[in-house]
Motif scaffolding. Sequence first.
Motif, PDB file in Angstrom:
ATOM      1  N   ALA A  30      42.817  81.358  18.406  1.00 26.45           N
ATOM      2  CA  ALA A  30      42.128  82.344  17.879  1.00 26.45           C
ATOM      3  C   ALA A  30      42.621  83.632  18.039  1.00 26.45           C
ATOM      4  O   ALA A  30      42.785  84.300  17.363  1.00 26.45           O
ATOM      5  N   HIS A  31      42.796  83.655  19.357  1.00 17.40           N
ATOM      6  CA  HIS A  31      43.593  84.922  20.043  1.00 17.40           C
ATOM      7  C   HIS A  31      44.795  85.476  19.203  1.00 17.40           C
ATOM      8  O   HIS A  31      45.057  86.467  18.957  1.00 17.40           O
ATOM      9  N   LEU A  43      49.181  77.669  15.310  1.00 22.21           N
ATOM     10  CA  LEU A  43      49.014  76.318  15.736  1.00 22.21           C
ATOM     11  C   LEU A  43      50.311  75.878  16.240  1.00 22.21           C
ATOM     12  O   LEU A  43      50.520  74.815  17.425  1.00 22.21           O
ATOM     13  N   ASN A  44      51.565  76.307  15.795  1.00 22.90           N
ATOM     14  CA  ASN A  44      52.782  75.682  16.272  1.00 22.90           C
ATOM     15  C   ASN A  44      53.154  76.328  17.443  1.00 22.90           C
ATOM     16  O   ASN A  44      54.063  75.686  18.126  1.00 22.90           O
ATOM     17  N   PRO A  76      50.293  71.335   5.567  1.00 27.81           N
ATOM     18  CA  PRO A  76      50.285  72.422   4.895  1.00 27.81           C
ATOM     19  C   PRO A  76      49.018  73.054   5.248  1.00 27.81           C
ATOM     20  O   PRO A  76      47.793  72.345   5.396  1.00 27.81           O
ATOM     21  N   THR A  77      48.975  74.252   5.504  1.00 30.66           N
ATOM     22  CA  THR A  77      47.574  74.891   6.381  1.00 30.66           C
ATOM     23  C   THR A  77      47.603  76.251   5.693  1.00 30.66           C
ATOM     24  O   THR A  77      48.314  77.263   5.433  1.00 30.66           O
ATOM     25  N   ARG A  78      46.288  76.433   5.058  1.00 32.00           N
ATOM     26  CA  ARG A  78      45.714  77.539   4.676  1.00 32.00           C
ATOM     27  C   ARG A  78      45.375  78.545   5.657  1.00 32.00           C
ATOM     28  O   ARG A  78      44.853  78.303   6.860  1.00 32.00           O
ATOM     29  N   ASP A  83      40.861  74.903   7.795  1.00 34.11           N
ATOM     30  CA  ASP A  83      42.382  74.632   8.231  1.00 34.11           C
ATOM     31  C   ASP A  83      42.479  74.804   9.464  1.00 34.11           C
ATOM     32  O   ASP A  83      43.192  74.311  10.226  1.00 34.11           O
ATOM     33  N   PHE A  84      41.799  75.792  10.035  1.00 38.39           N
ATOM     34  CA  PHE A  84      41.811  76.232  11.612  1.00 38.39           C
ATOM     35  C   PHE A  84      41.359  75.116  12.505  1.00 38.39           C
ATOM     36  O   PHE A  84      42.040  74.676  13.448  1.00 38.39           O
ATOM     37  N   PHE A  85      40.238  74.662  12.121  1.00 44.22           N
ATOM     38  CA  PHE A  85      39.604  73.468  12.691  1.00 44.22           C
ATOM     39  C   PHE A  85      40.504  72.144  12.391  1.00 44.22           C
ATOM     40  O   PHE A  85      40.655  71.204  13.449  1.00 44.22           O
TER      41      PHE A  85
END
Length: 249
Positions: A30-31, A43-44, A76-78, A83-85
Amino acid sequence: MTVGTSFSALSIDWKQPWLEPWRETGQRVAHTISGAAPIHDALNQERVASARFVPQNALPPGETYERFIFATGTVPTRDNLHDFFNGLCWLHFPETKKKLNQLQAAEIAGAGVTPLRGPVRDALTVFDENAAFLSAPQPLWDALLARDWQQLFVGLRPLWQQAQLVLFGHALLEKLVDPRKAITAHIYRAQPAMNSIADLDAWVAQDMSAEKLSGKPFTPLPVLGVPGWWPENENFSFYDDSFVFRPRR
């Protein structure tokens, strides 16, 4: 949503007890997002062996989301909370998420994409979106299966100190950003002891199968009824709400 400002405005309360297993990684991701990184890039930056995250537009038109993940090893991530969770779930439960995707891809390969998903795909969706893992003494299980809420949460309340509940479904986690009494998890019974998230992940991935899921191995649990998870349930009238704590049919 707009990356960064909009995400931080959601003000996830990482002190909530159900977020304890997710807290360290979640706060770090999140930061990174609050610094204007898209969610897939944030995330990566974490270590995960089973998947890499890509922007949503990497999914070709007409391609099935689950089949694309299976074929490419990318998710695939929005840029949204859901999609964060989902990404955090891939980071914490890589083997379980990979097994879910394998089962989803196998169902699609066997039956194609149809309006009626069938019992296994339906159960996979429920698991992925709303499951939680519970390890608990047998008396708690008996009361939960009977939906004897007074016994489960009041009569047997001290036994909850011997129970472990870990949330998994990313839609479930998303809903709990704004906690409401009626939020209910689909409980999947876990091994007797959950010594670490990694051990739990390995066990669930091994235990889960299309055959088991077709039998709908879930039972509902209103998660804010869990002792220690919500201040209002210290007053036992909390459990008198029959619209939430429903009797078994």
